[in-house]
Design a protein around this motif. Structure first.
Motif, PDB file in Angstrom:
ATOM      1  N   TYR A 120      44.095  30.165  32.622  1.00 49.69           N
ATOM      2  CA  TYR A 120      43.028  29.952  33.608  1.00 49.69           C
ATOM      3  C   TYR A 120      43.375  28.794  34.548  1.00 49.69           C
ATOM      4  CZ  TYR A 120      38.526  28.196  35.324  1.00 49.69           C
ATOM      5  OH  TYR A 120      37.511  27.712  36.117  1.00 49.69           O
ATOM      6  N   LYS A 121      43.780  27.666  33.969  1.00 51.44           N
ATOM      7  CA  LYS A 121      44.091  26.485  34.786  1.00 51.44           C
ATOM      8  C   LYS A 121      45.271  26.740  35.718  1.00 51.44           C
ATOM      9  CE  LYS A 121      42.351  23.133  31.400  1.00 51.44           C
ATOM     10  NZ  LYS A 121      42.727  22.063  30.428  1.00 51.44           N
ATOM     11  N   THR A 122      46.295  27.413  35.209  1.00 50.11           N
ATOM     12  CA  THR A 122      47.477  27.694  36.027  1.00 50.11           C
ATOM     13  C   THR A 122      47.142  28.649  37.168  1.00 50.11           C
ATOM     14  OG1 THR A 122      48.847  27.408  34.055  1.00 50.11           O
ATOM     15  CG2 THR A 122      49.890  28.410  35.970  1.00 50.11           C
ATOM     16  N   LEU A 123      46.343  29.674  36.875  1.00 50.23           N
ATOM     17  CA  LEU A 123      45.942  30.620  37.931  1.00 50.23           C
ATOM     18  C   LEU A 123      45.108  29.919  38.999  1.00 50.23           C
ATOM     19  CD1 LEU A 123      45.031  33.767  35.790  1.00 50.23           C
ATOM     20  CD2 LEU A 123      46.936  33.554  37.399  1.00 50.23           C
ATOM     21  N   LYS A 124      44.233  29.010  38.573  1.00 53.88           N
ATOM     22  CA  LYS A 124      43.431  28.246  39.539  1.00 53.88           C
ATOM     23  C   LYS A 124      44.339  27.434  40.465  1.00 53.88           C
ATOM     24  CE  LYS A 124      39.340  27.017  39.258  1.00 53.88           C
ATOM     25  NZ  LYS A 124      38.076  27.330  39.987  1.00 53.88           N
ATOM     26  N   ALA A 151      41.061  41.738  36.657  1.00 48.02           N
ATOM     27  CA  ALA A 151      41.252  41.478  38.080  1.00 48.02           C
ATOM     28  C   ALA A 151      40.472  42.563  38.804  1.00 48.02           C
ATOM     29  CB  ALA A 151      42.724  41.531  38.456  1.00 48.02           C
ATOM     30  N   GLY A 152      39.296  42.204  39.295  1.00 45.91           N
ATOM     31  CA  GLY A 152      38.375  43.242  39.736  1.00 45.91           C
ATOM     32  C   GLY A 152      37.939  44.020  38.510  1.00 45.91           C
ATOM     33  N   LYS A 153      38.174  45.331  38.505  1.00 47.96           N
ATOM     34  CA  LYS A 153      37.866  46.164  37.343  1.00 47.96           C
ATOM     35  C   LYS A 153      39.131  46.572  36.589  1.00 47.96           C
ATOM     36  CE  LYS A 153      33.777  48.016  39.654  1.00 47.96           C
ATOM     37  NZ  LYS A 153      33.142  49.216  40.231  1.00 47.96           N
ATOM     38  N   VAL A 161      50.748  34.511  33.832  1.00 44.42           N
ATOM     39  CA  VAL A 161      50.556  34.181  35.246  1.00 44.42           C
ATOM     40  C   VAL A 161      51.259  35.215  36.114  1.00 44.42           C
ATOM     41  CG1 VAL A 161      51.039  32.491  37.056  1.00 44.42           C
ATOM     42  CG2 VAL A 161      50.281  31.722  34.808  1.00 44.42           C
ATOM     43  N   ASP A 162      52.492  35.594  35.742  1.00 45.05           N
ATOM     44  CA  ASP A 162      53.265  36.547  36.554  1.00 45.05           C
ATOM     45  C   ASP A 162      52.592  37.922  36.604  1.00 45.05           C
ATOM     46  OD1 ASP A 162      55.139  34.650  37.132  1.00 45.05           O
ATOM     47  OD2 ASP A 162      56.573  35.285  35.597  1.00 45.05           O
ATOM     48  N   THR A 163      52.171  38.454  35.447  1.00 40.66           N
ATOM     49  CA  THR A 163      51.568  39.797  35.451  1.00 40.66           C
ATOM     50  C   THR A 163      50.223  39.796  36.190  1.00 40.66           C
ATOM     51  OG1 THR A 163      50.547  39.401  33.273  1.00 40.66           O
ATOM     52  CG2 THR A 163      52.704  40.503  33.319  1.00 40.66           C
ATOM     53  N   THR A 164      49.523  38.683  36.105  1.00 39.90           N
ATOM     54  CA  THR A 164      48.247  38.602  36.821  1.00 39.90           C
ATOM     55  C   THR A 164      48.471  38.533  38.323  1.00 39.90           C
ATOM     56  OG1 THR A 164      47.270  37.422  34.936  1.00 39.90           O
ATOM     57  CG2 THR A 164      46.093  37.334  37.039  1.00 39.90           C
ATOM     58  N   ILE A 165      49.421  37.695  38.762  1.00 41.05           N
ATOM     59  CA  ILE A 165      49.725  37.588  40.197  1.00 41.05           C
ATOM     60  C   ILE A 165      50.188  38.934  40.741  1.00 41.05           C
ATOM     61  CG2 ILE A 165      51.238  36.526  41.908  1.00 41.05           C
ATOM     62  CD1 ILE A 165      49.116  34.631  40.881  1.00 41.05           C
ATOM     63  N   ALA A 167      49.363  41.888  39.618  1.00 42.06           N
ATOM     64  CA  ALA A 167      48.192  42.764  39.713  1.00 42.06           C
ATOM     65  C   ALA A 167      47.355  42.417  40.932  1.00 42.06           C
ATOM     66  CB  ALA A 167      47.348  42.626  38.443  1.00 42.06           C
ATOM     67  N   ILE A 168      47.237  41.122  41.227  1.00 39.56           N
ATOM     68  CA  ILE A 168      46.476  40.684  42.407  1.00 39.56           C
ATOM     69  C   ILE A 168      47.160  41.152  43.678  1.00 39.56           C
ATOM     70  CG2 ILE A 168      45.768  38.662  43.746  1.00 39.56           C
ATOM     71  CD1 ILE A 168      45.415  37.208  41.019  1.00 39.56           C
ATOM     72  N   GLU A 169      48.475  40.942  43.754  1.00 41.77           N
ATOM     73  CA  GLU A 169      49.228  41.331  44.953  1.00 41.77           C
ATOM     74  C   GLU A 169      49.251  42.835  45.153  1.00 41.77           C
ATOM     75  OE1 GLU A 169      52.991  39.507  44.273  1.00 41.77           O
ATOM     76  OE2 GLU A 169      52.376  37.551  45.086  1.00 41.77           O
ATOM     77  N   ALA A 170      49.251  43.580  44.059  1.00 36.89           N
ATOM     78  CA  ALA A 170      49.235  45.047  44.155  1.00 36.89           C
ATOM     79  C   ALA A 170      47.828  45.572  44.403  1.00 36.89           C
ATOM     80  CB  ALA A 170      49.795  45.664  42.883  1.00 36.89           C
ATOM     81  N   LYS A 171      46.867  44.659  44.425  1.00 38.30           N
ATOM     82  CA  LYS A 171      45.455  45.006  44.644  1.00 38.30           C
ATOM     83  C   LYS A 171      44.973  46.057  43.642  1.00 38.30           C
ATOM     84  CE  LYS A 171      45.519  43.694  49.494  1.00 38.30           C
ATOM     85  NZ  LYS A 171      45.261  44.078  50.914  1.00 38.30           N
ATOM     86  N   LYS A 172      45.431  45.874  42.392  1.00 34.74           N
ATOM     87  CA  LYS A 172      44.978  46.759  41.305  1.00 34.74           C
ATOM     88  C   LYS A 172      43.610  46.286  40.834  1.00 34.74           C
ATOM     89  CE  LYS A 172      49.389  48.287  39.366  1.00 34.74           C
ATOM     90  NZ  LYS A 172      50.215  48.333  38.130  1.00 34.74           N
ATOM     91  N   GLN A 173      42.565  46.830  41.393  1.00 34.68           N
ATOM     92  CA  GLN A 173      41.224  46.375  41.041  1.00 34.68           C
ATOM     93  C   GLN A 173      40.371  47.459  40.400  1.00 34.68           C
ATOM     94  OE1 GLN A 173      39.204  43.275  43.293  1.00 34.68           O
ATOM     95  NE2 GLN A 173      40.508  43.842  45.009  1.00 34.68           N
ATOM     96  N   ASN A 174      40.888  48.672  40.357  1.00 41.01           N
ATOM     97  CA  ASN A 174      40.128  49.760  39.747  1.00 41.01           C
ATOM     98  C   ASN A 174      40.481  49.884  38.274  1.00 41.01           C
ATOM     99  OD1 ASN A 174      38.845  50.537  42.180  1.00 41.01           O
ATOM    100  ND2 ASN A 174      40.708  51.596  42.819  1.00 41.01           N
ATOM    101  N   PRO A 175      39.571  50.416  37.474  1.00 42.38           N
ATOM    102  CA  PRO A 175      39.855  50.525  36.032  1.00 42.38           C
ATOM    103  C   PRO A 175      40.969  51.512  35.746  1.00 42.38           C
ATOM    104  CG  PRO A 175      37.804  51.653  36.582  1.00 42.38           C
ATOM    105  CD  PRO A 175      38.218  50.905  37.811  1.00 42.38           C
ATOM    106  N   ASP A 176      41.812  51.170  34.780  1.00 44.78           N
ATOM    107  CA  ASP A 176      42.828  52.104  34.312  1.00 44.78           C
ATOM    108  C   ASP A 176      42.175  53.011  33.279  1.00 44.78           C
ATOM    109  OD1 ASP A 176      45.021  51.085  35.787  1.00 44.78           O
ATOM    110  OD2 ASP A 176      45.129  49.396  34.407  1.00 44.78           O
ATOM    111  N   ILE A 177      42.244  54.304  33.502  1.00 49.74           N
ATOM    112  CA  ILE A 177      41.625  55.255  32.577  1.00 49.74           C
ATOM    113  C   ILE A 177      42.673  55.723  31.575  1.00 49.74           C
ATOM    114  CG2 ILE A 177      40.308  57.388  32.355  1.00 49.74           C
ATOM    115  CD1 ILE A 177      38.930  55.132  33.961  1.00 49.74           C
TER     116      ILE A 177
END
Length: 341
Positions: A120-124, A151-153, A161-165, A167-177
Motif C-alpha cells: 500500500y505504502k509503495t503504491l501510494k 484495481a477497479g473491479k 507493485v509491478d503486477t499492480t502497475i 494492471a493499472i496501465e493496461a486499464k484492467k478494471q473489469n472483473p475476470d470471470i
C-alpha cells in the motif's frame, strides 16, 4: 403600533424570491432522467446510486438532489444512504471527482501478514494521485491469494507493485470471470431435477424437511439453527412471503461463498429456488457484496439464463448489490439495505 396596522404592513412584504435549501440544477436533473426510465421505487435507491457512480465516477451533490426530486423523497434521505456505504464517493460543491482508477488494497489479517501494508505504502509513493487513488480495504475474500487487491473491479492476486502497475496501465478494471459450470453443463449432470420434481409434485415439502433434518443441515450465521425447522416456521407464516439470501460474506478469512459461486453457481441457484418454492415465496432476493464483482456478473448472466429457459418468471429473482458495509452481513441490516436504507 396597533394590530391592524401591523397586519397591513406584513401583507405588503414581498415574498422570498427563492426556496430554502439546495436547488435542483436543470442539467443534473436531465442527466438523471436520461439515466433512469420509468417510475423509480424507494427500495432500489442503492441500485440507483451505483448506476450514477458507475456512469459518472462519483455522486455529485447536484445528482443526489436531482435523484431525490425524481424519486420524490427528501434529499437528506438520499444523502444519508449514500454517505453510509464505503464504496460511494460523494462529491461536494467545488470538490473534484476521485481519480479515474481506484485501487483497494486488502488490509485484513492474511493480506497484512503477506505484506499488504508495505505494498500500500509503495503504491501510494509510486502512483499519481490525480490518476490513481490507493485505498485500504477490509477483507475482499481472496485470502488464498494474499496479498490481494482490486484495481477497479479487476482482482490482482499475489499482488506486487509491478503486477499492480501493469494492471493499472493496461486499464484492467473489469472483473475476470473464471471458468465455471454453466447451465447446460449443470443440467447435463442432473441439475434442476430436484426443483422440477418439487414443482410437479413428485417431491413434497414434508420429504424436503425430513431430508434437511436427517442431514443435520444448520444455518452457519452464528446460532446453528436447524434449516428444516426454519423452513417449517416460514411455511407457517401468512402470505405474502419473501426470501432473502445473504451473500455479504465479509468475515476475515472467509471466502467459501465466493468459491462456490465462481465454480458451480447453479448448484446454489437450484438450492435457493427449491427453498423459495418449498415455502411458497413470492420473490427471492440475493444480496451480494460489492467486493465480489465476478460473482455479481456470473449471477446476472445465469439468472438471465434461468429466465430464458423459463425455470423462473422474469423478475422472480432480484439481485441486489451491496456497497461496502460490514454490518450488512447481519440479517436485519441486510434487509434494511435491500430496502434501500
Amino acid at each position: 403600533m396597533d394590530q391592524t396596522k401591523a397586519l397591513h404592513i406584513h401583507s405588503k412584504r414581498k415574498p422570498k424570491a427563492f426556496l430554502k435549501g439546495r436547488q435542483t440544477e436543470p442539467k443534473a436533473l436531465e442527466e438523471i432522467k436520461t439515466l433512469f426510465s420509468g417510475t423509480l421505487v424507494r427500495d432500489h435507491l442503492i441500485e440507483y446510486l451505483h448506476k450514477i457512480q458507475d456512469t459518472y465516477g462519483g455522486l455529485s451533490a447536484s445528482h443526489l438532489k436531482a435523484l431525490a426530486d425524481v424519486m420524490k423523497i427528501p434529499q437528506i434521505e438520499v444523502y444519508e444512504v449514500a454517505s453510509f456505504y464505503a464504496h460511494f464517493d460523494i462529491v461536494k460543491e467545488k470538490e473534484s471527482y476521485p481519480a479515474p482508477i481506484t485501487v483497494r488494497v486488502c488490509n485484513s489479517v492474511t493480506c497484512t501478514m503477506k505484506g499488504a501494508e508495505e505494498l500500500y505504502k509503495t503504491l501510494k509513493a509510486q502512483t499519481n494521485p490525480q490518476e490513481v487513488r490507493i485505498l485500504h480495504a477490509p477483507c475482499i475474500g481472496r485470502c488464498a491469494h494474499a496479498p490481494a487487491l482490486h484495481a477497479g473491479k479487476h482482482s490482482v492476486d499475489h499482488a506486487t507493485v509491478d503486477t499492480t502497475i501493469k494492471a493499472i496501465e493496461a486499464k484492467k478494471q473489469n472483473p475476470d470471470i473464471p471458468d465455471y459450470k454453466t447451465y447446460s453443463a449443470y443440467q447435463n449432470e442432473g441439475g434442476y431435477a430436484q426443483l422440477k420434481a418439487l414443482k410437479t409434485g413428485q417431491l413434497n415439502f414434508e420429504t424436503i424437511v425430513e431430508t434437511l433434518s436427517a442431514a443435520g443441515l444448520q444455518g452457519l450465521g452464528g446460532a446453528g439453527f436447524p434449516a428444516g425447522k426454519k423452513w417449517q416456521f416460514v411455511k407457517g407464516y401468512d402470505a405474502p412471503r419473501l426470501m432473502t439470501v445473504n451473500g455479504d460474506e465479509g468475515e476475515p478469512g472467509t471466502f467459501k461463498d465466493r468459491h462456490c459461486l465462481e465454480t458451480n453457481p447453479h448448484q446454489f441457484l437450484e438450492g435457493a429456488l427449491i427453498a423459495a418454492h418449498a415455502v411458497e415465496t413470492e420473490r427471492l432476493y440475493i444480496y451480494m457484496r460489492d467486493e465480489y464483482p465476478s460473482c455479481l456478473e456470473i449471477l446476472r448472466r445465469e439468472i438471465d439464463v434461468l429466465e430464458t429457459e423459463k425455470l423462473i418468471e422474469p423478475g422472480f429473482i432480484e439481485l441486489r448489490r451491496g456497497a461496502g458495509a460490514y454490518i450488512c452481513g447481519e440479517e436485519s441490516a441486510m434487509i434494511e439495505s435491500i430496502e434501500g436504507k
